[in-house]
Motif scaffolding. Structure first.
Motif, PDB file in Angstrom:
ATOM      1  N   ALA A 166       2.350   1.710  -3.367  1.00 14.32           N
ATOM      2  CA  ALA A 166       1.378   2.062  -4.313  1.00 14.32           C
ATOM      3  C   ALA A 166       1.330   3.711  -4.147  1.00 14.32           C
ATOM      4  O   ALA A 166       1.116   4.479  -5.058  1.00 14.32           O
ATOM      5  CB  ALA A 166       0.195   1.435  -4.354  1.00 14.32           C
ATOM      6  N   SER A 167       1.105   4.206  -2.862  1.00 10.50           N
ATOM      7  CA  SER A 167       0.967   5.590  -2.599  1.00 10.50           C
ATOM      8  C   SER A 167       2.050   6.239  -2.878  1.00 10.50           C
ATOM      9  O   SER A 167       1.915   7.349  -3.825  1.00 10.50           O
ATOM     10  CB  SER A 167       0.633   5.822  -1.054  1.00 10.50           C
ATOM     11  N   PHE A 207      -4.872   7.661  -2.797  1.00  9.27           N
ATOM     12  CA  PHE A 207      -4.976   6.154  -2.782  1.00  9.27           C
ATOM     13  C   PHE A 207      -5.995   5.832  -1.940  1.00  9.27           C
ATOM     14  O   PHE A 207      -6.754   4.840  -2.324  1.00  9.27           O
ATOM     15  CB  PHE A 207      -3.717   5.450  -2.611  1.00  9.27           C
ATOM     16  N   LYS A 265      -6.452  -6.417  -1.672  1.00  6.39           N
ATOM     17  CA  LYS A 265      -5.051  -6.534  -1.839  1.00  6.39           C
ATOM     18  C   LYS A 265      -4.511  -6.884  -3.196  1.00  6.39           C
ATOM     19  O   LYS A 265      -3.463  -6.693  -3.640  1.00  6.39           O
ATOM     20  CB  LYS A 265      -4.446  -7.425  -0.612  1.00  6.39           C
ATOM     21  N   TRP A 284       0.807  -1.293   0.077  1.00  6.66           N
ATOM     22  CA  TRP A 284       0.116  -0.137  -0.030  1.00  6.66           C
ATOM     23  C   TRP A 284       0.823   1.095   0.043  1.00  6.66           C
ATOM     24  O   TRP A 284       0.511   2.122  -0.708  1.00  6.66           O
ATOM     25  CB  TRP A 284      -1.064   0.062   1.056  1.00  6.66           C
ATOM     26  N   THR A 329      -4.653  -3.974  -5.442  1.00 10.58           N
ATOM     27  CA  THR A 329      -3.532  -2.970  -4.832  1.00 10.58           C
ATOM     28  C   THR A 329      -2.091  -3.540  -5.302  1.00 10.58           C
ATOM     29  O   THR A 329      -1.310  -2.632  -6.219  1.00 10.58           O
ATOM     30  CB  THR A 329      -3.253  -2.608  -3.599  1.00 10.58           C
ATOM     31  N   ILE A 372      -9.628   3.837  -2.995  1.00 14.71           N
ATOM     32  CA  ILE A 372      -9.818   2.514  -2.149  1.00 14.71           C
ATOM     33  C   ILE A 372     -11.417   2.784  -1.705  1.00 14.71           C
ATOM     34  O   ILE A 372     -12.193   2.006  -1.808  1.00 14.71           O
ATOM     35  CB  ILE A 372      -9.049   2.285  -0.954  1.00 14.71           C
TER      36      ILE A 372
END
Lengths: 313, 270
Positions: free
Chosen positions: A236-237, A264, A282, A233, A285, A268
């Protein structure tokens, strides 16, 4: 509306995690999966200490130090014992699972009616609105508690971001960044680059622990499973933020990471609202990070083909 | 002053790839002298330089620099006393960081790194002044990433960085070998000027016979991990490229002879 509010708050809390990963992943270039364990470590320590009557701020401080300790162990595994970066992180993350269970004594600690870092702000707001339990923010009714957490997290994120910015521009921070780019160069300038890796991981995971502390206080519980997937996560951010704002300067990079994390969380929240099964979160992601990592290569290849002409022998 | 006494190093010992890179090498560099090391590929000249820099542990022997026994010091600790320029122009600088940031790292070589802001206004002026002396127009590009510079510019800057704080010893590892001829000549000239001006003690490994003849005060010739010739003083002043080449030739011929004799004997006795 509480959806967006909640996503904002979560985004700010997790931006501390992303800032920590900015140091490990981007500055010293260490793919550090310790994060999955150290965020839980921060939450676990906070839950135990607060339920025992500690001040929320002291508990958060302890969460920072515990995360820093975990990060430095990962660093020592890599630098002193020559274990691969990714494996050092995996070893520490796995060990932390048991350590977190030991600290908590069970797999979940609820924190109902306990003190929280937002208490002071909540009391202040109460006074300002004459004991109403909701306030009006630009036409939206927001619960006082949510508003207090959001305000506090905004303060905390700005302070942490600013301190991080000053640190990275200092002599020490400059040496740390150089250690991630060219270890031979920084050794030739008299800096122990192994020490820098350990320090970077300690600082990074300290921030992750801090993030875990605030997360537990906001959610009202600590759970031994809560860290799973956190590293991806964070990744990804960071990628999202850099794609939108770029990384032309350190200041922009820090802002990008914070905004990327908030965005992000918003994405979500919206996806969940549209009916995305939370169990698939997940998977989605991971796919996102996969796409973000390979897309630049594809684009390069595509444009390369155009430049050379298709069917180049 | 650098004193190298009886140092030896074998890489991959007890394997088919065993290399006796240094065999009982002794070398003393007097203060404020400039020495070049030349030799064939695999002669151990770069290994000698790296032994002083501390990139590996010695099997035997001792290295003393400026009164300290630095034999057991890690590489980063030796950097307090030693400035280095590498063969690869990318090795000596951090590509993604700006010129100013790279220089500031070098200004504090071997010192404690504080939490004060690294690149301040006064520092930028100081950097701009010194960088201007390179006459490469870099003083206007202090905030550009070093990666945008050419190899020659990077190497000139690395040289400036290595000597910003006067080092007890300057190590140059074939630092012009990867450059185009024009840049190589410019960096070589800069090297000579800086060493002369700052009265530095320097050790330079080079492939270029021309450089070895032109720049230093002394030439050390290595072969198979040993020093085989040492041109100093008048010897050095008289030496020309053909002399160096013929010395190499003699060594190699002798070796051919040795090997063929060994083979002959082997045939006779086996």
């Amino acid at each position: 509306m509480s959806l967006i509010f909640g996503a904002f708050t979560m985004g700010l809390i997790l931006s501390l995690l992303s800032l920590g990963m900015l140091i490990s992943f981007r500055m010293i270039r260490f793919t550090d999966i310790t994060v999955d364990g150290s965020i839980t470590l921060g939450a676990a320590i906070t839950a135990v200490l607060i339920t025992q009557g500690w001040s929320p701020w002291l508990a958060a401080l302890m969460a920072f130090w515990a995360g820093a300790l975990a990060g430095s162990v990962t660093g020592v595994l890599h630098t002193r014992f020559k274990i691969q970066k990714i494996l050092s992180g995996i070893l520490m993350m796995t060990a932390l699972y048991s350590i977190n269970l030991r600290i908590m004594g069970r797999s979940n600690i609820p924190m109902l009616d306990t003190n929280s870092f937002s208490d002071g702000m909540r009391a202040l707001l109460l006074k300002l609105v004459n004991n109403a339990d909701r306030i009006n923010v630009m036409g939206w009714q927001v619960s006082l508690i949510d508003a207090a957490v959001l305000i506090m997290m905004t303060f905390i994120t700005v302070i942490v971001g600013f301190l991080l910015y000053r640190f990275l521009l200092s002599h020490f921070g400059t040496a740390l960044r150089a250690a991630g780019i060219n270890d031979q160069m920084i050794r030739a300038q008299g800096v122990d680059h192994h020490g820098m890796i350990v320090f970077g991981l300690a600082l990074g995971n300290g921030l992750v622990g801090l993030s875990g502390s605030f997360l537990a206080q906001y959610q009202g519980f600590a759970d031994v499973q809560m860290g799973i997937g956190m590293m991806v996560w964070g990744l990804a951010s960071i990628i999202l933020g850099e794609a939108l704002i770029g990384k032309n300067s350190l200041g922009l990079q820090i802002i990008a990471v914070v905004l990327g994390t908030i965005l992000f969380r918003l994405l979500i929240a919206i996806a969940l609202r549209w009916g995305l099964n939370p169990n698939d979160l997940k998977l989605v992601t991971s796919l996102f990070v996969f796409m973000a990592l390979v897309a630049p290569q594809w684009f390069r290849k595509l444009s390369g083909n155009f430049q050379r002409g298709k069917g180049h022998a | 002053m650098l004193e190298i006494t009886h140092i030896s190093k074998t890489f991959f010992p007890n394997t088919p790839n065993e290399v006796n890179a240094l065999r009982n090498v002794n070398l003393t560099l007097e203060k404020e002298t400039f020495t070049a090391v030349i030799g064939t590929n695999g002669s151990g000249k770069s290994t000698l330089l790296n032994a002083v820099a501390g990139t590996f542990e010695l099997d035997a022997g001792q290295i003393r620099l400026a009164g300290s026994n630095i034999t057991g010091w890690p590489e980063y600790k030796r950097a307090k006393l030693i400035g280095r320029v590498f063969q690869n122009p990318f090795a000596g600088t951090a590509a993604e960081m700006s010129i100013a940031e790279n220089v500031v790292l070098a200004i504090h070589r071997g010192q404690r790194r504080s939490l004060r802001t690294a690149v301040t206004r006064s520092l930028r002026e100081e950097v701009a002044d010194r960088v201007r002396s390179l006459k490469m127009g870099l003083e206007d590009r202090l905030d550009n990433p070093i990666g945008t510079l050419s190899g020659g510019q990077r190497q000139a800057l690395t040289l400036l960085m290595a000597t910003w704080r006067k080092p007890e010893l300057l190590l140059l590892d074939e630092h012009t070998a990867a450059l185009d001829p024009k840049s190589a000549a410019k960096v070589a000239e800069l090297t000579r000027d800086i060493i002369k001006q700052d009265k530095l003690t320097a050790l330079m490994v080079t492939h270029s016979m021309q450089q070895a003849v032109d720049l230093p005060d002394r030439i050390v010739m290595m072969h198979k991990g040993q020093i085989i010739r040492d041109f100093q003083g008048n010897d050095k002043r008289r030496v020309r490229i053909p002399d160096l080449l013929s010395t190499f030739d003699r060594v190699q011929k002798k070796e051919l002879f040795d090997e063929s004799v060994a083979e002959l004997l082997y045939g006779a006795y086996a």
